[in-house]
Write an enzyme that holds these catalytic residues in place. Structure first.
Site, PDB file in Angstrom:
ATOM      1  CE  LYS A   1      12.940  -3.007  -1.632  1.00  0.00           C
ATOM      2  NZ  LYS A   1      13.841  -4.121  -1.975  1.00  0.00           N
TER       3      LYS A   1
ATOM      4  CD  GLU B   1      12.134 -12.035  -3.367  1.00  0.00           C
ATOM      5  OE1 GLU B   1      11.722 -11.393  -2.408  1.00  0.00           O
ATOM      6  OE2 GLU B   1      13.287 -11.872  -3.827  1.00  0.00           O
TER       7      GLU B   1
ATOM      8  CB  CYS C   1      -0.963   0.071   1.182  1.00  0.00           C
ATOM      9  SG  CYS C   1      -2.194  -1.224   1.166  1.00  0.00           S
TER      10      CYS C   1
ATOM     11  CG  ASN D   1       0.248   0.869   4.539  1.00  0.00           C
ATOM     12  OD1 ASN D   1       0.002  -0.332   4.510  1.00  0.00           O
ATOM     13  ND2 ASN D   1       1.476   1.345   4.594  1.00  0.00           N
ATOM     14  N   GLY D   2      -2.283  -0.704   6.307  1.00  0.00           N
ATOM     15  CA  GLY D   2      -2.242  -1.416   7.586  1.00  0.00           C
ATOM     16  C   GLY D   2      -3.454  -2.319   7.688  1.00  0.00           C
TER      17      GLY D   2
ATOM     18  CG  HIS E   1      19.061 -37.292   5.284  1.00  0.00           C
ATOM     19  ND1 HIS E   1      19.154 -38.525   5.879  1.00  0.00           N
ATOM     20  CD2 HIS E   1      20.276 -36.719   5.412  1.00  0.00           C
ATOM     21  CE1 HIS E   1      20.360 -38.677   6.379  1.00  0.00           C
ATOM     22  NE2 HIS E   1      21.068 -37.598   6.097  1.00  0.00           N
TER      23      HIS E   1
ATOM     24  CD1 TRP F   1       0.684  -6.161  -2.512  1.00  0.00           C
ATOM     25  CD2 TRP F   1      -0.115  -6.911  -0.550  1.00  0.00           C
ATOM     26  NE1 TRP F   1       1.142  -7.440  -2.326  1.00  0.00           N
ATOM     27  CE2 TRP F   1       0.666  -7.932  -1.139  1.00  0.00           C
ATOM     28  CE3 TRP F   1      -0.723  -7.165   0.679  1.00  0.00           C
ATOM     29  CZ2 TRP F   1       0.862  -9.161  -0.544  1.00  0.00           C
ATOM     30  CZ3 TRP F   1      -0.534  -8.396   1.278  1.00  0.00           C
ATOM     31  CH2 TRP F   1       0.252  -9.379   0.666  1.00  0.00           C
TER      32      TRP F   1
ATOM     33  CD  GLU G   1      18.573 -13.204  -0.697  1.00  0.00           C
ATOM     34  OE1 GLU G   1      17.754 -13.613   0.139  1.00  0.00           O
ATOM     35  OE2 GLU G   1      18.358 -12.203  -1.425  1.00  0.00           O
TER      36      GLU G   1
ATOM     37  NE  ARG H   1       4.647   1.674   0.527  1.00  0.00           N
ATOM     38  CZ  ARG H   1       5.330   1.648   1.661  1.00  0.00           C
ATOM     39  NH1 ARG H   1       6.587   2.012   1.658  1.00  0.00           N
ATOM     40  NH2 ARG H   1       4.755   1.272   2.788  1.00  0.00           N
TER      41      ARG H   1
ATOM     42  CE  LYS I   1      16.700 -11.939  -3.746  1.00  0.00           C
ATOM     43  NZ  LYS I   1      15.997 -11.019  -3.006  1.00  0.00           N
TER      44      LYS I   1
HETATM   45  C1  G6P Z   1       9.625  -8.202   1.707  1.00  0.00           C
HETATM   46  C2  G6P Z   1      10.533  -7.796   0.568  1.00  0.00           C
HETATM   47  C3  G6P Z   1      11.869  -8.500   0.709  1.00  0.00           C
HETATM   48  C4  G6P Z   1      12.479  -8.189   2.062  1.00  0.00           C
HETATM   49  C5  G6P Z   1      11.515  -8.517   3.209  1.00  0.00           C
HETATM   50  C6  G6P Z   1      12.012  -7.917   4.515  1.00  0.00           C
HETATM   51  O1  G6P Z   1       9.318  -9.550   1.598  1.00  0.00           O
HETATM   52  O2  G6P Z   1       9.951  -8.115  -0.669  1.00  0.00           O
HETATM   53  O3  G6P Z   1      12.738  -8.045  -0.303  1.00  0.00           O
HETATM   54  O4  G6P Z   1      13.643  -8.931   2.223  1.00  0.00           O
HETATM   55  O5  G6P Z   1      10.237  -7.945   2.968  1.00  0.00           O
HETATM   56  O6  G6P Z   1      12.028  -6.523   4.385  1.00  0.00           O
HETATM   57  P1  G6P Z   1      12.922  -5.543   5.235  1.00  0.00           P
HETATM   58  O7  G6P Z   1      12.579  -4.184   4.705  1.00  0.00           O
HETATM   59  O8  G6P Z   1      12.524  -5.718   6.668  1.00  0.00           O
HETATM   60  O9  G6P Z   1      14.351  -5.911   5.011  1.00  0.00           O
END
Ligand code: G6P
Length: 608
Positions: free
Chosen positions: A603, A487, A2, A100-101, A503, A74, A480, A27, A484
């Site tokens: 984001k 995502e 949002c 937002n929230g 396993h 969102w 990670e 965002r 990636k």
């Molecule tokens: C969301 C974003 C990720 C990020 C995570 C934690 O899932 O898409 O890219 O790693 O939040 O966000 P932060 O701002 O706390 O690092």
């Protein structure tokens, strides 16, 4: 997650709102809308989909006015559609709200209001706020908003306009970000700085449970008791260019190419005469020496940086470290006490679960060290000490440069703690400090390999499933790499510890399965080569990431090898992650996905 923009001044408000919302697209959102106050009525236009859909709709109506609020939604409560989009109007259509929230007690409020005859149009939690403000309105808008906020539970950033207040609008926040932009004869609200940066660099950062009255010339902040709050102006020192693509096709690519410079910006100021020091650091030598355990809490990519930090802190500083996903930590009644230090990692500094985990640890007496990218964010303000990662604004939803800088900051912390706890002699310490300063150059050497990675991606972008396998820090790195890929490519992928292969996972390996293996951990190199042989024997196609001194050997077992500079294995993830990010990027591009704004993701996750 949002985005909110609000404006009051002399300009035509619609373009200000739309341009601001465009800067918040990163965002994540699925619908958008604006409400504009003009000639005693509020015009609302909303549309499911991208902002371009809203823009097309706006071209078909005449909207004029110099006070308004806009929103990118969102979806949480109710599917993404025109009706559920914000702004939401009160029953008498005199008040419009963007939010937002999540309002946690919205069902109770809804029932109460329905009992009073209010009719709801949407499935959202937000609509209750609009109606409740109307219910509480006795001729003074800010008082009605305050009364409303005393009744709601949950998180909110709000913008409110009312036909009875043509010269004033109201904003408020609790646990969701909101800033006030201070202009000359105009003022703004926004969820984040880029939305208002082309108009002003002076902002107020709101605290929780504050309500703001905003006119074109005056901004007054109050707490929920109606007491006036003082606030210092925060001057933003980065420029619009930092939040623009600068010739790159996508923010993600631009941000990967910034990695060398931002790692340097994070490390260099903290090393003076080969000694690590942190600005305004309240953690004393005594606290570090007597620390019995470190907790690390974070979400997503930041959590993965935390897993790497566990290896580094335990190895160098010899202190037990427990790493938790923030949403688990906050609800599991964690065994935290005042002899522990809690490291909270967050790019945005606004992730709600991470913020709540911070509060949980603080409540139990732990000192909080924040590793945060956004200056003045909630986590930065609530932590006892903050080490900022100087990654600059990160716009692509998939985090890249923030991860490298989080690692850089965490390595500094591990070395600092190791030194204070007496676990590193001068020679070892100096050598680590020198090696750390090599990271920017080493990432710079990896970036030009993008063509090779692109070629490999073009052969495999149709993969149905991808496995990432590694040991020790490489296992954390695999998490990670896998995140990636998931995502932005929407390909199913999993990260596995090499030793766990037998396993279960190996049952899934068949002819043509893509397996990605980093081999940066010298002491486990032979074990990983054996793992590669095992998956190869079952038909896997293997992409390896290996230090250059091992590249030739690995090329005998893997199908392709991306080499990285030979370096200290503890620091290698900060360099070896770049090929994994590039691979995910090219797969996403080849699949025609929206690289910077992947579906369903946000984001900054400011709701649970
Ligand atoms: C969301 C974003 C990720 C990020 C995570 C934690 O899932 O898409 O890219 O790693 O939040 O966000 P932060 O701002 O706390 O690092």
């Amino acid at each position: 997650m949002c985005g909110i923009v609000g404006y009051i001044g002399k300009k035509d408000v619609t373009p200000v709102l739309i341009e601001g919302l465009k800067k918040l697209e990163y965002r994540g959102y699925d619908s958008a809308g604006v409400a504009i106050l003009n000639n005693g009525k509020i015009d609302v236009v909303k549309a499911k989909g991208r902002l371009s859909v809203l823009e097309s709709k706006l071209k078909t109506v005449h909207m004029a006015g110099s006070i308004g609020i806009g929103h990118t939604r969102w979806a949480t409560h109710g599917e993404p559609n025109d009706v559920n989009s914000h702004p939401h109007m009160s029953y008498n259509e005199k008040i419009a709200v963007v939010h937002n929230g999540i309002i946690e007690n919205y069902m109770q409020i809804k029932e109460f209001l329905m009992g009073k005859g209010y009719v709801f149009k949407s499935e959202t939690d937000t609509e209750v706020i609009a109606h409740l403000i109307e219910y509480n309105y006795k001729g003074n808008l800010i008082e009605a908003v305050m009364a409303t906020l005393c009744d709601v539970e949950g998180a909110y950033a709000l913008g409110v306009v009312c036909t009875d207040s043509p010269d004033t609008f109201i904003a408020a926040r609790k646990d969701s970000p909101l800033i006030i932009g201070l202009g000359k004869g105009e003022n703004f609200i926004a969820s984040d700085i880029p939305a208002i940066l082309e108009h002003t660099r002076d902002i107020y950062i709101l605290e929780d449970k504050e309500v703001v009255s905003i006119t074109a010339d005056k901004v007054e902040i109050f707490n929920l008791l109606g007491e006036k709050m003082d606030r210092e102006v925060f001057h933003v020192d980065w420029d619009v260019a930092s939040a623009e693509k600068g010739g790159y096709e996508h923010f993600m690519m631009k941000e990967m190419f910034e990695e060398p410079s931002v790692i340097k910006a994070t490390i260099s100021p903290r090393i003076q005469n080969d000694e690590i020091s942190f600005d305004k650091f309240g953690l004393t030598d005594e606290m570090i020496k007597s620390c019995e355990k470190i907790n690390i809490v974070a979400c997503g990519t930041a959590y993965h940086a935390g897993v790497i930090a566990k290896y580094a802190l335990e190895k160098m500083a010899r202190v037990p470290v427990e790493v938790d996903v923030a949403s688990e930590f906050r609800y599991r009644d964690p065994m935290v006490n005042e002899k522990q230090i809690t490291i909270v990692i967050s790019q945005s500094g606004e992730t709600l679960d991470t913020l709540m985990a911070l509060r949980e640890a603080k409540k139990k007496g732990s000192r909080i060290l924040g590793i945060v990218n956004v200056v003045g964010s909630s986590i930065a303000r609530e932590a006892d000490d903050v080490i900022y990662t100087w990654a600059g604004p990160e716009i692509a939803v998939a985090s890249t440069k923030a991860y490298n800088t989080q690692l850089a900051a965490l390595y500094l912390v591990a070395l600092y703690f190791a030194r204070k706890r007496g676990h590193l002699d001068d020679e070892a310490y100096q050598s680590y400090v020198q090696e750390l300063q090599e990271l920017p150059r080493q990432v710079d050497e990896v970036l030009p390999k993008k063509e090779t990675i692109q070629k490999f991606a073009s052969d495999h972008f149709n993969a149905k499933s991808v496995f990432f396998i590694g040991r020790s820090l490489d296992y954390a790195l695999c998490m990670e790499g896998s995140l990636k890929l998931k995502e932005i490519s929407y390909i199913h992928s999993e990260a596995y510890a090499g030793g766990e292969l037998k396993h279960g996972t190996i049952a899934l390996i068949e002819q043509g399965t893509l397996v990605i293996c980093p081999l940066t951990q010298e002491s486990l190199f032979d074990k990983m080569v054996s793992n590669i042989r095992e998956v190869k024997a079952r038909g896997a196609v293997v992409l390896a990431i290996a230090p250059e001194n091992h590249a030739e050997e690995v090329s005998k077992v893997a199908d392709a090898v991306i080499s990285i500079p030979q370096m200290n294995p503890l620091f290698a993830p900060a360099v070896a992650v770049t090929p994994l990010q590039l691979f995910a990027y090219y797969v996403s591009v080849l699949k025609g996905n929206d690289v910077d704004k992947p579906r369903n993701l946000a984001k900054s996750v400011t709701v649970e």
